[in-house]
Enzyme design. Structure first.
Site, PDB file in Angstrom:
ATOM      1  N   GLU A 166       0.803  -1.227   0.000  1.00  0.00           N
ATOM      2  CA  GLU A 166       0.000   0.000   0.000  1.00  0.00           C
ATOM      3  C   GLU A 166       0.838   1.280   0.000  1.00  0.00           C
ATOM      4  O   GLU A 166       0.792   2.054   0.964  1.00  0.00           O
ATOM      5  CB  GLU A 166      -0.960   0.003   1.196  1.00  0.00           C
ATOM      6  CG  GLU A 166      -1.967  -1.126   1.155  1.00  0.00           C
ATOM      7  CD  GLU A 166      -3.104  -0.948   2.159  1.00  0.00           C
ATOM      8  OE1 GLU A 166      -3.008  -0.070   3.035  1.00  0.00           O
ATOM      9  OE2 GLU A 166      -4.100  -1.686   2.055  1.00  0.00           O
ATOM     10  N   GLU A 354      -5.365  -8.569   0.748  1.00  0.00           N
ATOM     11  CA  GLU A 354      -5.912  -8.246   2.074  1.00  0.00           C
ATOM     12  C   GLU A 354      -7.393  -7.941   1.950  1.00  0.00           C
ATOM     13  O   GLU A 354      -7.805  -7.220   1.039  1.00  0.00           O
ATOM     14  CB  GLU A 354      -5.270  -6.980   2.680  1.00  0.00           C
ATOM     15  CG  GLU A 354      -3.926  -7.165   3.289  1.00  0.00           C
ATOM     16  CD  GLU A 354      -3.441  -5.893   3.991  1.00  0.00           C
ATOM     17  OE1 GLU A 354      -4.279  -5.064   4.426  1.00  0.00           O
ATOM     18  OE2 GLU A 354      -2.220  -5.731   4.087  1.00  0.00           O
TER      19      GLU A 354
HETATM   20  C1  NOJ Z   1      -3.820  -2.229   5.397  1.00  0.00           C
HETATM   21  C2  NOJ Z   1      -2.434  -2.587   5.855  1.00  0.00           C
HETATM   22  O1  NOJ Z   1      -1.674  -3.207   4.863  1.00  0.00           O
HETATM   23  C3  NOJ Z   1      -2.406  -3.369   7.149  1.00  0.00           C
HETATM   24  O2  NOJ Z   1      -1.147  -3.186   7.695  1.00  0.00           O
HETATM   25  C4  NOJ Z   1      -3.535  -2.920   8.044  1.00  0.00           C
HETATM   26  O3  NOJ Z   1      -3.449  -3.483   9.318  1.00  0.00           O
HETATM   27  C5  NOJ Z   1      -4.837  -3.304   7.390  1.00  0.00           C
HETATM   28  N1  NOJ Z   1      -4.929  -2.765   6.057  1.00  0.00           N
HETATM   29  C6  NOJ Z   1      -6.073  -2.877   8.178  1.00  0.00           C
HETATM   30  O4  NOJ Z   1      -6.115  -1.507   8.309  1.00  0.00           O
END
Ligand code: NOJ
Length: 448
Positions: A166, A354
């Protein structure tokens, strides 16, 4: 609709990140990261919480990998902490760091689990931050050096790599808004950080592929479905600007489309950091693109937000179901994002790297009854399947995340895990959602 419906080669997994789980923040020669430093500052993290121990995955990796296996999840995504491998970010390698990740990788493989490795999940070595971090163009060389060490060390066994996690979030929150490490603000920090991260995304991938041609190389992109508060021009235009920033900033330069300047004019200022040859060097034909989606946002025009003149209407003001992150529960967002990416770009392969939700879990003795999370996962999987049936080249899905863990500025309050952690005793307890995912993966459960 069951596991079978996704096809037999579909990759099922679960995702984690080093800083959020490992702890052992200065053990065995590890150098400090920007998150070690940021969490030590008062007032930055919910209740001043830190991740010095986190889930103690550093010591408990065998037990946690056993949980992944127990849940019948074949693919385990985790990240490498750059400062565990190179305490100063460059220079002398910490052999204990290499040994540690060798043990984690070997343990996965010995349990029949496939390791999926993220090279950068936000924990930049603090020593490099002192030299400007992502705002310093030298980071391209620093990063290449780090990637080369990792691929040489682990590339014989790791066949799935993700370069960045991200990048919009770590540059936006860390270098524009200052709410994540290293807490910098303003366009003058954000824009160089963006350009250097975009270069690293492609350069890192080239290095992995060079040393490890038989591996699959991807990178991950945070994506949020954005819709205008009302279908009138000013909100539609605001949504277009927000979309350029949120969903297009890192994928388009990789695809050779350049930065989405036409839809977000301030990005023109990136020019200052772009050198001859960069446009070409930003391009990389990834084997897969990791899509990470959690929700949708409703956007409205706003004169008070500089540059972008757009802002989201908070979910708790919209009378909708929300998670502990105050994110709307809106499983259709994943379907919309997947089909949007298919319409916009020609991608070889998409993996949802994710997806998950933080809810207040009800502990009933030995049972964690998290029916909301089960519903969320069920509905998001239905979104995936629908998109796949319509031709999206979707070939994998990873739940975020294995254990409740350190959720960055939000601390330990939002719990995303399929496994509950009692942070005083480090006891783990599989939630009902964990058992639900297990039975789905074992072909014992249909999507409802
Ligand atoms: C995005 C991130 O990659 C991760 O580190 C985070 O905990 C989750 N989404 C939830 O916010």
């Amino acid at each position: 609709m069951n596991r079978e419906s996704f096809g037999k080669d579909f990759q099922w997994g679960i995702a984690t990140a080093a800083f959020q789980i490992e702890g052992a923040c200065n053990e065995d020669g590890k150098g400090a990261s920007i998150w070690d430093e940021f969490t030590a500052l008062p007032g930055r993290i919910y209740q001043n919480q830190h991740a010095r121990t986190a889930c103690d995955f550093y010591h408990q990796y065998q037990q946690d990998i056993a949980l992944v296996k127990e849940l019948s999840i074949p693919n385990f995504r985790f990240s490498l902490a750059w400062s565990r491998i190179l305490p100063e970010g460059i220079g002398v390698v910490n052999e204990a760091g290499i040994d540690y990740y060798n043990k984690v990788i070997d343990h996965c493989l010995s349990q029949g689990l496939e390791p999926w490795v993220t090279l950068y999940h936000w924990d930049l070595p603090a020593a490099l931050s002192k030299k400007g971090g992502w705002t310093n163009r030298q980071i391209v060389e620093w990063f290449k050096g780090y990637v080369e060490i990792c691929v040489r060390a682990f590339g014989d066994r790791v066949k799935h790599w993700m370069i960045l996690n991200e990048p919009t979030v770590f540059t936006g929150a860390g270098y524009f808004l200052g709410i994540h490490a290293p807490g910098q603000i303003g366009l003058g920090n954000f824009l160089p950080a963006v350009h250097h991260a975009a270069l690293c995304q492609a350069e890192g991938a080239r290095i992995v592929k060079f040393h490890c041609p038989d591996s699959e190389v991807g990178t991950t992109i945070s994506c949020t479905l954005l819709e205008p508060v009302r279908k009138v021009e000013r909100h539609i235009n605001a949504t277009r600007r927000a979309d350029a920033l949120t969903n297009r900033l890192f994928i388009e330069p990789a695809l050779g489309l350049g930065y989405p300047i036409a839809d977000l004019k301030p990005l023109r200022k990136l020019e200052k950091w772009i050198q001859p040859g960069d446009e070409q060097n930003l391009i990389y034909d990834f084997d897969f693109i990791g899509i990470q989606n959690y929700t949708r946002e409703i956007i409205k025009h706003s004169l008070t937000v500089p540059y972008i003149f757009a802002k989201p209407v908070a979910a708790d003001r919209r009378n909708v179901a929300t998670t502990l992150m105050n994110w709307e529960v809106y499983p259709d967002a994943l379907y919309q994002i997947l089909t949007l990416f298919r319409k916009r770009y020609r991608l070889k392969k998409i993996i949802v790297t994710e997806n998950g939700a933080a809810f207040r879990d009800k502990v009933k003795g030995e049972e964690i009854a998290d029916s909301e999370r089960i519903q969320y996962l069920n509905d998001n999987l239905k979104s995936c399947l629908r998109a796949k049936y319509e031709g999206v080249p979707l070939e994998g899905y990873f739940v975020w995340t294995l254990t409740d863990n350190f959720e960055w500025a939000e601390g330990y309050r939002p719990t995303f895990g399929l496994v509950h952690v009692d942070f005083r005793s480090q006891q783990r307890l599989i939630k009902n959602s964990g058992y639900w995912y297990k039975s789905f993966l074992e072909h014992r459960k249909n999507l409802s």
